[in-house]
Structure formats: structure tokens, C-alpha cells
Design a protein around this motif. Structure first.
Motif, PDB file in Angstrom:
ATOM      1  N   TYR A   1       6.211  -7.330 -10.656  1.00 27.74           N
ATOM      2  CA  TYR A   1       6.923  -6.081 -10.814  1.00 27.74           C
ATOM      3  C   TYR A   1       5.870  -4.907 -10.825  1.00 27.74           C
ATOM      4  N   LYS A   2       5.076  -4.897 -11.706  1.00 24.38           N
ATOM      5  CA  LYS A   2       4.074  -3.891 -12.054  1.00 24.38           C
ATOM      6  C   LYS A   2       3.321  -3.801 -10.982  1.00 24.38           C
ATOM      7  N   ALA A   3       2.607  -4.880 -10.416  1.00 26.71           N
ATOM      8  CA  ALA A   3       1.643  -5.038  -9.394  1.00 26.71           C
ATOM      9  C   ALA A   3       2.345  -4.636  -8.005  1.00 26.71           C
ATOM     10  N   LEU A   4       3.620  -4.808  -8.026  1.00 24.84           N
ATOM     11  CA  LEU A   4       4.251  -4.549  -6.809  1.00 24.84           C
ATOM     12  C   LEU A   4       4.487  -2.847  -6.641  1.00 24.84           C
ATOM     13  N   GLY A   5       4.248  -2.191  -7.732  1.00 22.54           N
ATOM     14  CA  GLY A   5       4.470  -0.708  -7.728  1.00 22.54           C
ATOM     15  C   GLY A   5       5.999  -0.276  -8.033  1.00 22.54           C
ATOM     16  N   GLY A   6       6.678  -1.048  -8.633  1.00 24.41           N
ATOM     17  CA  GLY A   6       8.166  -1.058  -8.951  1.00 24.41           C
ATOM     18  C   GLY A   6       8.324  -0.078  -9.794  1.00 24.41           C
ATOM     19  N   GLY A   7       9.386   1.090  -9.793  1.00 26.35           N
ATOM     20  CA  GLY A   7       9.747   1.774 -10.677  1.00 26.35           C
ATOM     21  C   GLY A   7       9.275   3.241 -10.570  1.00 26.35           C
ATOM     22  N   TRP A   8       8.304   3.535  -9.717  1.00 25.92           N
ATOM     23  CA  TRP A   8       7.674   5.005  -9.393  1.00 25.92           C
ATOM     24  C   TRP A   8       8.977   5.924  -9.026  1.00 25.92           C
ATOM     25  N   ASN A   9      10.017   5.316  -8.474  1.00 25.80           N
ATOM     26  CA  ASN A   9      11.198   6.131  -8.045  1.00 25.80           C
ATOM     27  C   ASN A   9      11.654   6.937  -8.991  1.00 25.80           C
ATOM     28  N   LEU A  10      11.575   6.632 -10.367  1.00 26.29           N
ATOM     29  CA  LEU A  10      11.859   7.552 -11.464  1.00 26.29           C
ATOM     30  C   LEU A  10      10.986   8.804 -11.955  1.00 26.29           C
ATOM     31  N   ALA A  11      10.080   8.918 -11.204  1.00 24.67           N
ATOM     32  CA  ALA A  11       9.111   9.996 -11.462  1.00 24.67           C
ATOM     33  C   ALA A  11       9.563  11.283 -10.827  1.00 24.67           C
ATOM     34  N   PRO A  12       9.545  12.391 -11.377  1.00 21.44           N
ATOM     35  CA  PRO A  12       9.997  13.503 -10.639  1.00 21.44           C
ATOM     36  C   PRO A  12       8.787  13.744  -9.558  1.00 21.44           C
ATOM     37  N   GLY A  13       9.016  14.421  -8.139  1.00 23.06           N
ATOM     38  CA  GLY A  13       8.108  14.625  -7.332  1.00 23.06           C
ATOM     39  C   GLY A  13       7.445  16.141  -7.474  1.00 23.06           C
TER      40      GLY A  13
ATOM     41  N   LEU B   1       0.785  -1.127   0.026  1.00 21.41           N
ATOM     42  CA  LEU B   1      -0.178   0.005   0.223  1.00 21.41           C
ATOM     43  C   LEU B   1       0.845   1.202   0.036  1.00 21.41           C
ATOM     44  N   LEU B   2       2.022   1.262   0.482  1.00 21.64           N
ATOM     45  CA  LEU B   2       2.905   2.235   0.541  1.00 21.64           C
ATOM     46  C   LEU B   2       3.619   2.553  -0.771  1.00 21.64           C
ATOM     47  N   ARG B   3       3.824   1.282  -1.917  1.00 21.92           N
ATOM     48  CA  ARG B   3       4.365   1.370  -2.983  1.00 21.92           C
ATOM     49  C   ARG B   3       3.562   1.700  -4.026  1.00 21.92           C
ATOM     50  N   ARG B   4       2.189   1.301  -3.925  1.00 18.95           N
ATOM     51  CA  ARG B   4       1.381   1.515  -5.003  1.00 18.95           C
ATOM     52  C   ARG B   4       0.818   3.124  -5.229  1.00 18.95           C
ATOM     53  N   PRO B   5       1.282   3.781  -6.046  1.00 21.45           N
ATOM     54  CA  PRO B   5       0.878   4.994  -6.357  1.00 21.45           C
ATOM     55  C   PRO B   5      -0.703   4.965  -6.853  1.00 21.45           C
ATOM     56  N   ASP B   6      -1.261   4.324  -7.243  1.00 21.11           N
ATOM     57  CA  ASP B   6      -2.773   4.300  -7.397  1.00 21.11           C
ATOM     58  C   ASP B   6      -3.568   4.219  -6.310  1.00 21.11           C
ATOM     59  N   VAL B   7      -3.175   3.529  -5.033  1.00 17.55           N
ATOM     60  CA  VAL B   7      -3.656   3.390  -3.673  1.00 17.55           C
ATOM     61  C   VAL B   7      -3.530   4.797  -3.217  1.00 17.55           C
ATOM     62  N   GLN B   8      -2.273   5.398  -3.288  1.00 18.39           N
ATOM     63  CA  GLN B   8      -2.053   6.554  -2.742  1.00 18.39           C
ATOM     64  C   GLN B   8      -2.790   7.923  -3.377  1.00 18.39           C
ATOM     65  N   GLN B   9      -2.844   7.705  -4.598  1.00 14.13           N
ATOM     66  CA  GLN B   9      -3.501   8.750  -5.345  1.00 14.13           C
ATOM     67  C   GLN B   9      -4.933   8.764  -5.100  1.00 14.13           C
ATOM     68  N   ALA B  10      -5.686   7.306  -4.628  1.00 10.33           N
ATOM     69  CA  ALA B  10      -7.118   7.286  -4.434  1.00 10.33           C
ATOM     70  C   ALA B  10      -7.203   7.713  -2.889  1.00 10.33           C
ATOM     71  N   GLU B  11      -6.485   7.759  -2.235  1.00 12.71           N
ATOM     72  CA  GLU B  11      -6.378   8.242  -0.908  1.00 12.71           C
ATOM     73  C   GLU B  11      -6.296   9.668  -0.735  1.00 12.71           C
ATOM     74  N   ARG B  12      -5.651  10.282  -1.543  1.00 17.72           N
ATOM     75  CA  ARG B  12      -5.651  11.821  -1.577  1.00 17.72           C
ATOM     76  C   ARG B  12      -6.788  12.415  -2.312  1.00 17.72           C
ATOM     77  N   GLN B  13      -7.461  11.759  -3.240  1.00 15.86           N
ATOM     78  CA  GLN B  13      -8.478  12.039  -3.896  1.00 15.86           C
ATOM     79  C   GLN B  13      -9.818  11.948  -2.934  1.00 15.86           C
ATOM     80  N   LEU B  14      -9.493  11.048  -1.782  1.00 12.87           N
ATOM     81  CA  LEU B  14     -10.668  11.086  -0.699  1.00 12.87           C
ATOM     82  C   LEU B  14     -10.500  12.158   0.185  1.00 12.87           C
ATOM     83  N   ALA B  15      -9.347  12.491   0.205  1.00 17.49           N
ATOM     84  CA  ALA B  15      -9.013  13.624   1.231  1.00 17.49           C
ATOM     85  C   ALA B  15      -9.663  14.860   0.535  1.00 17.49           C
ATOM     86  N   ALA B  16      -9.532  15.122  -0.446  1.00 13.67           N
ATOM     87  CA  ALA B  16      -9.863  16.294  -1.330  1.00 13.67           C
ATOM     88  C   ALA B  16     -11.307  16.263  -1.204  1.00 13.67           C
ATOM     89  N   ALA B  17     -12.087  15.100  -1.526  1.00  9.21           N
ATOM     90  CA  ALA B  17     -13.626  15.095  -1.454  1.00  9.21           C
ATOM     91  C   ALA B  17     -14.016  15.338  -0.078  1.00  9.21           C
TER      92      ALA B  17
END
Length: 477
Positions: free
Chosen positions: A465-477, A291-307
């Protein structure tokens, strides 16, 4: 002026000490699995350190190069990056509402007043009253809606959450991109290997056809053997266009993923290379880490905060709005004394606005925001469950395909021996040629399926690897 300043100070203290209306957001507790499925393929490890740059585990320089280029030029990533800039700019727009707005203006106009207006038309006036004159104005004006009930603070909170959601959206896009580049590359190498096997079988079947035709000419066998050999050869040849089409589609897909024309990589990838080998171990980590690695889970959590924050924005409309407005400047009918002390003017005072009757619009809007918050919560829970499902399915697929590959390796080995024996028996006149053809057909099918299985093993590793959320580290913050 002094009274107004005291009022500002009092209101500021009240705002800072007050609470914002609407619910206060608390992140929902994620319910992680206790452990992954026990039916694993072997080689999995709880160490998640190499998930970040998982493609390097395949030790394929061409794959590394393709991924590096895709990260810098993919158009979906550029779109997601632009969304982050948009969200950050929108946050600054929303946050600016918390501050006073100050403006300045200057004007000149020539005006003619009515001689029959209610004030002047009812009393006798001297003939030299200037009904037509110039008006010069210049000054500053300011207004500040004081966020007493926190509506603007909730709006800022929602905008900030959307910024974070857009960042996680970029990371999710990146993970998808890495997986797609690797998938297309592995499929291309798999199709190349299938084409190689098809060509090898075609050459062997062409030799068989020549032999059977020669034997028929010398009366050593019937024309049936030659026709059957020709049928098998034509059937194998028919596989080639389909494989070539699939190979080109994979290469075209890679070109687009790299932000280039579809045919840009044809020359680069025309050189045949093997399918990348599976890494010796697959670092799946613990379910609680997912849950800490998957950005789609974290994105959904932030959308919940906004709502959730938007509920407070809507609720604030139930309460009065307090504003302070002021103006300071100079006004004159003559340019010569425009900025004289006697031309000075100013105003300062509070304003209260309260929407008493809106036909139920405000409370209906609160219900709208509550419903959207419920949708966001359900979407978060669904995304979380889907993330666990993705990992479990990838683990099962990886495990089962490895078992299938081992069986196909045995099938190829036995098919090769069967063909050798069939050729030997046929050469000694002890078997019909149909047995040779059946053995050749079985060998080609087994070899083709083995290549597909070797490709699918790697594809399942990529899915994992994709399901585990690997590789997002390359994305700019």
C-alpha cells in the motif's frame, strides 16, 4: 512626465510580448511498465479505489484510531506543513519583484556647509550667505526593474514549482507516517501473540518438569530427563525478555509517531489483541497509475521544473537590466514654506545597467544551474524507477510470504500430532523422554515462526500500500 509615461507603456508592451530567456520546461514523459510481475500471490485487483484509505481494509478500530491521531499530531507532518507555508511565502516574495516598489520618506537635518568648498571657496561671497541652515524633505520615490528578458519571471516560475514540490513532500511524509504507524502496530500485535505462545509453552514445559522430577524421585526414570526438561524450560523462558523488549519498542515508537511521550500508549495497548487479518483482495491498480499516485515522483518532477527555471534566472544576467526610477516631493530650508509650490521637486527617468565584465562568473553560474538541472532530471528518473521497484518487491514479498505461511500452518499441524504421539508413547514406556522434548521444541518453533509469518504477510501488504502511494489524500493541499 508625458514622455516618461509613454516610455513605460512602450516597455510594458515589449515585456508582455517578449519571451523569457532560458529553456522552456516540458515535463518528461514517464515510462511506465506494461504490467506488473506475473508471479503474484493471488487476490490482486486492478481496482485502485480502496488505496486511498487502505488501513480501513484491515477492519481494526484501534489501528484506525491510531492513524487518525497520528495525522493530527505527528511532528514530521507539522514540519512538512511549515515547509509549505515557507515555500508559499517565498513565492510571494519572489513574485513581488515583478512589480514596482514605492516608498515614502520625510527628514529634517541641520547642516553646515564648508566655506572653502570648490564652488563657494573660489568666488567672493557676501558676508550674509547662510552656510548653516535647516533642510526639510518629504516625498515619494519609486523604482521598477522591467523584466525585459524574463529573469524575474523565471525566478517566479521556480518558486511556484518549489511550492508544489513542498506540497508533494508533505504527502510523501504522510504516506511514510501511515506506513510506520501500521507497521509498529502490527509488530506490537505480533510480539503479543509470540509472548502468548511462549507463555503457553512455558506452562506446558513446567508441567513436564514436575512430572519428570516426580518420576525421578520414585525411581521411574533417570535425572537426565529432568535436566533436559529444565534446559528446554529455561531456553523458552529466555525468549520472553527479548519479546517484551521488542513489544515495548514498538509501542514506544507508536507514541512518538503520535507526537506523544514514548510510554503514553502502554496502558492502551497492553490489552492483547490479534494481528489484523489481511484484506481479501489487494487493489494494486495499473503501473501507469502509479506515477500519478506517488508523491515522491511528483515532487521530483516539480524540483526538476524549478531547476530548469533557474537556468533562465542565471541566463538573464547576460543581458542589460532596464529600470524606471522616479521621485516626487518637497524640499525647503524653512518649515513655514515646506509644502509651498516653489518647494516642489520631482525626477523621472530610465536606467540601464549591463554587466560587461564579470570574470566568467555569469557563464559559470549558468553551467552550475545546467548541472543542477541534470541532477534533478536523473533524480526524477531514479525516483520513478524506485517506485516501480518498491511495488514489485512488495508484490513478491507478499506472494512468497503467503506460500511460507501455508507451509508453516502444515508444520504446526504435524508438530501438534507429533507431540501427541510422543507423549502417548512415552506414557506407555515405548519412547524416551528426549522425543517428547524434541516434539515440544519443534512445536514451539513452528508456532513462533507461524506467528512471525502471519505478521510478515500483513507487513508486506502495508509495504505494498505504501509503495502504491496510498493515503496521501489525507494531506492538506
Amino acid at each position: 512626465m508625458n514622455a516618461a509615461l509613454k516610455l513605460i507603456v512602450v516597455v510594458q508592451i515589449g515585456v508582455l510580448s517578449g519571451c523569457a530567456v532560458g529553456p522552456t520546461y516540458h515535463p518528461p514523459a514517464g515510462k511506465a511498465l506494461a504490467q506488473w510481475s506475473p508471479a503474484l500471490a493471488g487476490g490482486e485487483t486492478a481496482n485502485s479505489g480502496s488505496v486511498a484509505f487502505w488501513w480501513k481494509n484491515f477492519n481494526d478500530p484501534e489501528l484506525n484510531s491510531l492513524i487518525q491521531r497520528a495525522v493530527t499530531s505527528n511532528l514530521d507532518l507539522k514540519i512538512a506543513t511549515a515547509r509549505i507555508r515557507e515555500a508559499r511565502a517565498q513565492y510571494r516574495v519572489t513574485a513581488a519583484d515583478l512589480w514596482p516598489s514605492v516608498g515614502t520618506s520625510a527628514s529634517y537635518e541641520r547642516q553646515l556647509q564648508s566655506m572653502n568648498q570648490p564652488l563657494f571657496g573660489s568666488i567672493p561671497l557676501p558676508a550674509n550667505v547662510p552656510f548653516e541652515n535647516n533642510v526639510y524633505q518629504a516625498g515619494f520615490d519609486a523604482s521598477w526593474e522591467i523584466d525585459v528578458f524574463g529573469g524575474k519571471r523565471r525566478a517566479t516560475e521556480a518558486a511556484k514549482a518549489q511550492v508544489a514540490a513542498s506540497v508533494f513532500g508533505l504527502r510523501d511524509t504522510l504516506i511514510t507516517l501511515l506506513g510506520e504507524v501500521a507497521r509498529n502496530y502490527v509488530e506490537a500485535r505480533g510480539y503479543q501473540r509470540q509472548l502468548t505462545i511462549a507463555q503457553e509453552n512455558i506452562r506446558a514445559q513446567e508441567d513436564d518438569l514436575i512430572i519428570t522430577q516426580d518420576r525421578f524421585k520414585h525411581g521411574l526414570t533417570s535425572d537426565l530427563d529432568a535436566q533436559q526438561a529444565a534446559t528446554l524450560l529455561a531456553t523458552t523462558r529466555a525468549e520472553v525478555p527479548t519479546l517484551e523488549n521488542s513489544l515495548l519498542a514498538s509501542i514506544h515508537g507508536l507514541g512518538v509517531l503520535l507526537g506523544q511521550p514514548p510510554g503514553a500508549l502502554l496502558e492502551e495497548l497492553s490489552i492483547v489483541a490479534p494481528i489484523p487479518d489481511a484484506p481479501p483482495e489487494v487493489p494494486i491498480g495499473l503501473p501507469s497509475e502509479l506515477l500519478l499516485r506517488r508523491p515522491d515522483v511528483q515532487q521530483a518532477e516539480r524540483q526538476l521544473a524549478a531547476a530548469t527555471a533557474q537556468i533562465g534566472v542565471a541566463t538573464a544576467d547576460l543581458y542589460p537590466k532596464f529600470s524606471l526610477t522616479g521621485a516626487f516631493g518637497y524640499e525647503s530650508v524653512s518649515a513655514s514654506d515646506w509644502f509651498a509650490g516653489a518647494s516642489k521637486m520631482w525626477s523621472l527617468g530610465p536606467t540601464v545597467q549591463w554587466k560587461i565584465f564579470e570574470g566568467g562568473r555569469i557563464r559559470a553560474n549558468i553551467k552550475v544551474q545546467n548541472a543542477r538541472q541534470e541532477q534533478a532530471l536523473a533524480n526524477y528518473e531514479k525516483t520513478m524507477l524506485t517506485s516501480f521497484e518498491d511495488v514489485e518487491n512488495a508484490l513478491v514479498g507478499y506472494a512468497k510470504e503467503r506460500v511460507r505461511r501455508r507451509s508453516l500452518e502444515e508444520a504446526v499441524k504435524h508438530s501438534q500430532e507429533s507431540l501427541r504421539l510422543a507423549n502417548q508413547l512415552y506414557a506407555n514406556g515405548l519412547e524416551n523422554f528426549i522425543n517428547v522434548l524434541d516434539a515440544e521444541r519443534s512445536l514451539y518453533q513452528a508456532q513462533d515462526q507461524l506467528v512471525q509469518s502471519e505478521r510478515d504477510v500483513i507487513l508486506n501488504v502495508i509495504k505494498l500500500y505504501k509503495a502504491l502511494g496510498g493515503g496521501w489524500n489525507l494531506a492538506p493541499g
